[in-house]
Enzyme design. Sequence first.
Site, PDB file in Angstrom:
ATOM      1  N   CYS A  95     -30.368  78.315  92.568  1.00 25.97           N
ATOM      2  CA  CYS A  95     -30.802  79.448  92.260  1.00 25.97           C
ATOM      3  C   CYS A  95     -30.425  80.375  93.692  1.00 25.97           C
ATOM      4  O   CYS A  95     -29.333  80.708  93.772  1.00 25.97           O
ATOM      5  CB  CYS A  95     -32.276  79.298  92.178  1.00 25.97           C
ATOM      6  SG  CYS A  95     -32.839  80.963  91.317  1.00 25.97           S
ATOM      7  N   ARG A 132     -37.894  89.298  84.785  1.00 25.04           N
ATOM      8  CA  ARG A 132     -37.356  88.189  85.360  1.00 25.04           C
ATOM      9  C   ARG A 132     -36.931  87.105  84.134  1.00 25.04           C
ATOM     10  O   ARG A 132     -37.514  87.178  83.171  1.00 25.04           O
ATOM     11  CB  ARG A 132     -38.404  87.484  86.264  1.00 25.04           C
ATOM     12  CG  ARG A 132     -38.513  88.154  87.400  1.00 25.04           C
ATOM     13  CD  ARG A 132     -39.640  87.444  88.325  1.00 25.04           C
ATOM     14  NE  ARG A 132     -39.110  86.207  89.256  1.00 25.04           N
ATOM     15  CZ  ARG A 132     -38.114  86.492  90.118  1.00 25.04           C
ATOM     16  NH1 ARG A 132     -37.928  87.670  90.680  1.00 25.04           N
ATOM     17  NH2 ARG A 132     -37.275  85.300  90.551  1.00 25.04           N
ATOM     18  N   HIS A 196     -34.135  74.819  88.262  1.00 14.65           N
ATOM     19  CA  HIS A 196     -35.134  73.942  89.186  1.00 14.65           C
ATOM     20  C   HIS A 196     -35.688  72.844  88.383  1.00 14.65           C
ATOM     21  O   HIS A 196     -35.203  72.785  87.094  1.00 14.65           O
ATOM     22  CB  HIS A 196     -36.213  74.834  89.615  1.00 14.65           C
ATOM     23  CG  HIS A 196     -35.869  76.013  90.352  1.00 14.65           C
ATOM     24  ND1 HIS A 196     -35.621  76.125  91.613  1.00 14.65           N
ATOM     25  CD2 HIS A 196     -35.765  77.479  89.983  1.00 14.65           C
ATOM     26  CE1 HIS A 196     -35.315  77.316  91.962  1.00 14.65           C
ATOM     27  NE2 HIS A 196     -35.378  78.225  90.899  1.00 14.65           N
TER      28      HIS A 196
HETATM   29  N1  GLN Z   1     -35.005  85.431  94.768  1.00 14.96           N
HETATM   30  C1  GLN Z   1     -34.037  85.074  93.831  1.00 14.96           C
HETATM   31  C2  GLN Z   1     -34.129  85.995  92.477  1.00 14.96           C
HETATM   32  O1  GLN Z   1     -35.242  86.062  91.997  1.00 14.96           O
HETATM   33  C3  GLN Z   1     -33.798  83.687  93.680  1.00 14.96           C
HETATM   34  C4  GLN Z   1     -34.903  83.112  92.971  1.00 14.96           C
HETATM   35  C5  GLN Z   1     -34.942  81.419  93.175  1.00 14.96           C
HETATM   36  O2  GLN Z   1     -34.331  80.696  93.938  1.00 14.96           O
HETATM   37  N2  GLN Z   1     -35.650  81.127  92.050  1.00 14.96           N
HETATM   38  O3  GLN Z   1     -33.425  85.814  91.699  1.00 14.96           O
END
Ligand code: GLN
Length: 249
Positions: A95, A132, A196
């Site tokens: 990520c 998101r 993740h």
């Molecule tokens: N901050 C980044 C995003 O929101 C990465 C998030 C993450 O590592 N889960 O895209």
Amino acid sequence: MKTIKILHMYADMLDLYGDSGNMEIIKYRCQKRGIDCQVTAYTVGDKAPDFSSYDLIYIGGGADLEQQHISEDLIKYKNDIKKAYSSGVFLFLICGGYQLMGKYYRDADGNDIPGLGLFDYFTIAPSSRRLRCIGNIVVRTKFTGRTVDVVGFENHGGQTQGVKTPFGEVLCGNGNCSKSKAEGYFEKNVIATYLHGPCLAKNPEISDYMIAYCLSRNSDEKVKLKKLDDSLENECRKVMINRLIKNKK
Ligand code: GLN
């Protein structure tokens, strides 16, 4: 047999949803096979690592703020990391770590966090923080040469574009962009993914691919790993895949 040397970067700041657990899994799977594996931590303020002396470099995921904090430090090592990668050191990136190896990550406020530019892709977050990509994800991969469906959990605002060689095809979930077909980035010595979970606990093939790679590099012999009993992991994954794919219909 040789010792596998891993550099785990910024574990204190980039450790979302159990990403550090990935290192536990690699160590566990090595230990089960009598393979020596050393994981060295590096974070901001530590002595500069000798990147090329490692077999694998690992960076987990993090929130925008953490990415901002470490970016300046990471950039200092651009050439060293590039050199390590070119000499065949494996890069395993989750990520936020994945995003930072591209050209840049533009956060929701429009600020650019520079990446190392090792790869051509770039990531842009939508201006609304509500948009998101969140949820469980199933990705069909071929990194082992045969089809492996991997499962994980994604939570990112960033939309990653310009990926020419994705890690896999999204069967359920979002992937690199909202509702995209492709997930992650892949090369022989790079696995970069939004998964993740921690990702390796759920998908033993990914650990074993990297362990075998590390043991085989710089050697004429292609190491074949002893099989472990992954029936529980595989059963869990099957349940998850069935549930997600069925819910999709
Ligand atoms: N901050 C980044 C995003 O929101 C990465 C998030 C993450 O590592 N889960 O895209």
